[in-house]
Scaffold this active site. Structure first.
Site, PDB file in Angstrom:
ATOM      1  N   GLN A 125       0.834  -1.007  -0.105  1.00 31.03           N
ATOM      2  CA  GLN A 125      -0.140  -0.204   0.103  1.00 31.03           C
ATOM      3  C   GLN A 125       0.985   1.467  -0.068  1.00 31.03           C
ATOM      4  O   GLN A 125       1.677   1.539   0.944  1.00 31.03           O
ATOM      5  CB  GLN A 125      -0.935   0.022   1.149  1.00 31.03           C
ATOM      6  CG  GLN A 125      -0.174  -0.501   2.759  1.00 31.03           C
ATOM      7  CD  GLN A 125      -1.170   0.866   3.428  1.00 31.03           C
ATOM      8  OE1 GLN A 125      -1.506   1.581   3.527  1.00 31.03           O
ATOM      9  NE2 GLN A 125      -0.826   0.528   5.223  1.00 31.03           N
ATOM     10  N   SER A 128       0.516   6.862   2.799  1.00 28.32           N
ATOM     11  CA  SER A 128       0.824   7.903   3.884  1.00 28.32           C
ATOM     12  C   SER A 128       2.213   8.586   3.182  1.00 28.32           C
ATOM     13  O   SER A 128       2.819   8.302   1.724  1.00 28.32           O
ATOM     14  CB  SER A 128       1.767   7.565   4.995  1.00 28.32           C
ATOM     15  OG  SER A 128       0.970   7.430   5.647  1.00 28.32           O
ATOM     16  N   SER A 162       3.848  -0.026   3.057  1.00 24.61           N
ATOM     17  CA  SER A 162       4.484  -1.948   4.005  1.00 24.61           C
ATOM     18  C   SER A 162       3.391  -2.470   2.700  1.00 24.61           C
ATOM     19  O   SER A 162       3.407  -2.182   2.230  1.00 24.61           O
ATOM     20  CB  SER A 162       2.771  -1.875   4.625  1.00 24.61           C
ATOM     21  OG  SER A 162       2.695  -1.210   5.920  1.00 24.61           O
ATOM     22  N   GLU A 245      -9.998  -1.282   6.606  1.00 30.06           N
ATOM     23  CA  GLU A 245      -8.794  -1.710   7.195  1.00 30.06           C
ATOM     24  C   GLU A 245      -8.782  -1.693   8.236  1.00 30.06           C
ATOM     25  O   GLU A 245      -8.198  -2.454   9.336  1.00 30.06           O
ATOM     26  CB  GLU A 245      -7.086  -0.827   6.682  1.00 30.06           C
ATOM     27  CG  GLU A 245      -6.619  -1.229   7.579  1.00 30.06           C
ATOM     28  CD  GLU A 245      -5.156   0.049   7.313  1.00 30.06           C
ATOM     29  OE1 GLU A 245      -4.028  -0.080   7.264  1.00 30.06           O
ATOM     30  OE2 GLU A 245      -5.605   1.229   6.411  1.00 30.06           O
ATOM     31  N   ASN A 362      -4.816   5.692  17.344  1.00 32.42           N
ATOM     32  CA  ASN A 362      -5.856   5.864  18.113  1.00 32.42           C
ATOM     33  C   ASN A 362      -6.044   6.827  18.482  1.00 32.42           C
ATOM     34  O   ASN A 362      -7.635   6.887  18.407  1.00 32.42           O
ATOM     35  CB  ASN A 362      -5.098   4.870  18.867  1.00 32.42           C
ATOM     36  CG  ASN A 362      -5.489   3.027  18.446  1.00 32.42           C
ATOM     37  OD1 ASN A 362      -5.559   2.893  17.120  1.00 32.42           O
ATOM     38  ND2 ASN A 362      -5.694   2.366  19.345  1.00 32.42           N
ATOM     39  N   GLU A 363      -5.705   7.881  18.127  1.00 29.67           N
ATOM     40  CA  GLU A 363      -5.964   9.612  18.359  1.00 29.67           C
ATOM     41  C   GLU A 363      -7.655   9.296  17.122  1.00 29.67           C
ATOM     42  O   GLU A 363      -8.317  10.511  17.833  1.00 29.67           O
ATOM     43  CB  GLU A 363      -5.132   9.970  18.421  1.00 29.67           C
ATOM     44  CG  GLU A 363      -4.096  10.368  19.971  1.00 29.67           C
ATOM     45  CD  GLU A 363      -3.161   9.441  19.966  1.00 29.67           C
ATOM     46  OE1 GLU A 363      -2.864   8.573  18.540  1.00 29.67           O
ATOM     47  OE2 GLU A 363      -2.816   7.951  21.175  1.00 29.67           O
TER      48      GLU A 363
END
Lengths: 383, 323
Positions: A125, A128, A162, A245, A362-363
């Site tokens: 992928q 980012s 990744s 995802e 997670n934020e």
């Protein structure tokens, strides 16, 4: 309400269990993000595909078994219980394939899905960028029209890609209309990692292996045939993968249940010396069990025509923390030996540390839960 | 495989929610704690009319013979709305322990006419609301006796009136599996109450965070609060499947393991909800005048009722063969 499975589902599970028992390679494979690990997995995935166990939920024409979602979850439980390795193909299978099924042309489906299923083409992928991590809509890498050749020229840089160090192809978003606002004017591209003008710099992760890479694009040509969905519609197309995802597809409960079983075995072996760790062992097992049951609830909802939506963020928060907690208590049980590099729990631990970071930190997930599920007001970011 | 409530169960939850939402239950709970049981008894009767008291009573004894899932649905609503009284004892435990001893009592239990309470040491050493119960029981090991109540002990939850008891008349020696079934059913109902209370605390905190303004904006815009409340949502969402999973395995070989897992998770999730709700409300939530404290203290009491988290974690490990 019940957790009963049909005879057909149980037969499917038993067949999978039997096949895995006979075919899962003995002993651990080399780590996934190494050349040897990748090669070993390509071979394993070809074996899986030949027996039609690599993508059970796909149609038969693409190596699948048309398995229902219930059967798929049962298969995943068996897969991890058998000790089979994490799949090298998982980014493609769980993030890209659902998009190809939904938005791809018949030609794209025929071209890409079989090769993904049997491990001959492994996908990385490329989401980012240095200035766009969790804030994915701010990507700057560009796609400019090349009318003469019937395609696009990609320029810019992607990072934290990744699997790109060893994979064959990649998928990602590029800004094709610089005048459009953030979420618009993005296009979803498929491209080979050995394309002319594309250079790759592997990045070693905490475990020492190049699980990431940076990709540098210098006029990389991609033909129109490798645009997924309509040009300019990439954000909408990509968001269905982001949901996957965070939600069900990448993290089936089998994996955590298998780890919880291994943790209990470790506790039986060493628990007597660490009575103060008792509660944490129980809580790790509990969390895996909760995740398993929650997943059956999700499967029920999806089967009834519902969607995962913002609940995917609840899911991601839970499994990522469960994974870390489970490995932390195992390391504490191992004591001073836990720092040894050949300790498998340590590999699992290092891998688990990425969970709260990737697929949207997670934020970000907590903001989504607070705003979309709890209805708290937007704004105030960073305050 | 359908791991979700059916329409009937959702309707049942809705009708309980409507009934209790329309009644001023916090006022009834406050009065109950002061020894004025009138409003609480009225609620008791109205719940019995909806079938809540007959859930665990077999149909041929005038009950509904409902599933443990239905019981969980009902007790979640009792917890959400703060209903006072010995519900776990009368609705869930009494039908199990009295079935063989006094079958005639079952019909009166189902109608809500008979109020039963009991102590079951060591985990439940006091009988709840013995001053208003028609029948006070002591279940010690497998020995079931009627009992006389001593002096009132106050609980952190003012609506829980606790009484030490002394055995009076021996009624029966119950088989081990009956005692175990009664305890598991009680722990499960208690877990459901915790989940309901936790959901209510989260809802109250979210509502407050949307309206309370500080520094020129709703406090719910602040990320620290958002994240704390999101974590409460996650905890409750993952306690719920354990609860329903335990309801499905009640009475099976996994009953002890699964009810204990449910109790641990529900207690953790509800307790986190209570702590967070208090933090979101600030000083107003710490006052007796505000209703929030009624749920906060209820949760604290229920965390240790019918087996503390430590007791239940021990049971989970024992069931997994690793104690």
């Amino acid at each position: 309400m019940n957790l009963d499975f049909t005879e057909g589902e149980l037969a499917f599970r038993d067949e999978a269990r039997e096949w895995l028992r006979e075919h899962v390679p003995a002993g651990p494979m080399p780590p996934l993000d190494t050349a040897e690990g990748f090669a070993a997995r390509r071979e394993w995935e070809a074996t899986l595909a030949a027996a039609r166990w690599s993508v059970v939920a796909w149609p038969e024409k693409y190596h699948g078994r048309d398995a229902s979602m219930v059967e798929w979850v049962l298969f995943e439980e068996e897969y991890y219980r058998s000790g089979a390795p994490v799949r090298a193909a998982q980014n493609g299978i769980s993030l890209l394939a659902p998009i190809i099924f939904e938005h791809g042309t018949p030609e794209q489906q025929d071209r890409y899905l079989p090769a993904m299923a049997d491990g001959t083409e492994i996908w990385a992928q490329a989401w980012s960028e240095p200035e766009a991590g969790s804030d994915l809509a701010s990507i700057r890498s560009t796609a400019t029209r090349d009318e003469a050749r019937g395609g696009w020229l990609l320029n810019g840089q992607k990072t934290w890609s990744s699997r790109a160090a060893f994979a064959d192809r990649a998928f990602g978003l590029f800004r094709s209309d610089p005048t459009a606002e953030r979420h618009r004017g993005l296009t979803y591209f498929l491209f080979p990692l050995d394309a002319e003008g594309l250079s790759i710099r592997p990045i070693a992760q905490l475990d020492g292996h190049p699980g990431f890479a940076e990709l540098f694009f210098d006029d990389v040509f991609v033909p129109d045939a490798d645009v997924l969905g309509a040009p300019g519609d990439g954000w909408r197309v990509a968001m269905s993968t982001a949901g996957n995802e965070r939600g069900l597809s990448l993290r089936s409960p089998g994996r955590f249940c298998a780890a919880a079983d291994r943790l209990l075995a470790l506790w039986r072996e060493r628990g007597a010396g660490h009575p103060h760790l008792r509660d944490r062992v129980v809580d790790a097992w509990l969390a895996a069990q909760a995740y398993r049951l929650y997943t059956w609830g999700t499967v029920t909802r999806l089967a009834a025509g519902g969607d995962v939506g913002a609940h995917g963020s609840v899911n991601k928060l839970f499994w990522s923390q469960l994974d870390v907690g489970l490995h932390e208590v195992a390391l504490d049980l191992l004591g001073p030996e836990s720092e040894l590099r050949d300790e498998p729990w340590l590999d699992g631990y290092l891998f688990s540390l990425s969970g709260p970071i990737y697929a949207g930190t997670n934020e970000i997930q907590r903001n989504i839960v607070a705003e979309r599920l709890l209805g708290l007001p937007k704004g105030g970011r960073g305050r | 495989m359908k791991f979700a409530l059916n329409d009937e169960q959702r309707d049942f939850a809705k009708s309980l929610d409507d009934l209790l939402g329309a009644a001023d239950v916090p006022a009834a709970a406050r009065a109950w704690g002061e020894g004025d049981h009138a409003a609480g008894r009225k609620l008791w009767t109205r719940l019995a009319d909806l079938g809540v008291h007959g859930l665990c009573v077999p149909e041929d004894a005038g009950g509904l013979g409902a599933t443990p899932v239905d019981v969980v649905v009902a007790f979640e609503q009792l917890g959400r709305h703060l209903v006072p009284g010995p519900h776990v004892e009368s609705i869930v435990v009494a039908p199990v322990v009295l079935a063989a001893v006094d079958p005639g009592a079952l019909e009166r239990l189902a109608s809500g006419e008979l109020v039963v309470t009991l102590a079951a040491p060591p985990h439940t050493p006091y009988a709840l609301d013995a001053d208003i119960a028609d029948l006070v029981l002591l279940l010690d090991g497998g020995t079931l006796c009627t009992a006389t109540a001593g002096a009132l002990h106050r609980s952190v939850d003012t609506a829980r009136r606790l009484f030490p008891v002394t055995a009076a008349e021996h009624l029966a020696t119950l088989p081990e599996d009956t005692v175990a079934a009664a305890f598991d059913a009680a722990a499960l109902a208690c877990s459901a109450q915790l989940l309901g209370a936790g959901e209510r605390l989260l809802a109250e905190a979210v509502e407050y965070a949307k309206t309370r303004r500080q520094f020129g904006r709703a406090i719910g815009e602040f990320q620290a609060l958002k994240h704390a409340l999101a974590d409460v949502r996650v905890g409750l969402d993952f306690a719920r499947p354990l609860l329903y999973g335990a309801a499905l395995s009640l009475g099976s070989a996994d009953s002890a393991r699964d009810t204990s897992a449910a109790k641990v998770a529900a207690a953790d999730a509800a307790y986190r909800a209570a702590r967070t709700a208090l933090q979101v409300h600030g000083a107003i939530g710490y006052t007796l005048e505000h209703d929030l404290g009624l749920w906060i203290t209820k949760v604290r009491a229920l965390v240790s009722a019918w087996g503390t988290p430590s007791v239940h974690r021990t049971r989970v490990l024992a069931a997994l063969g690793t104690a």
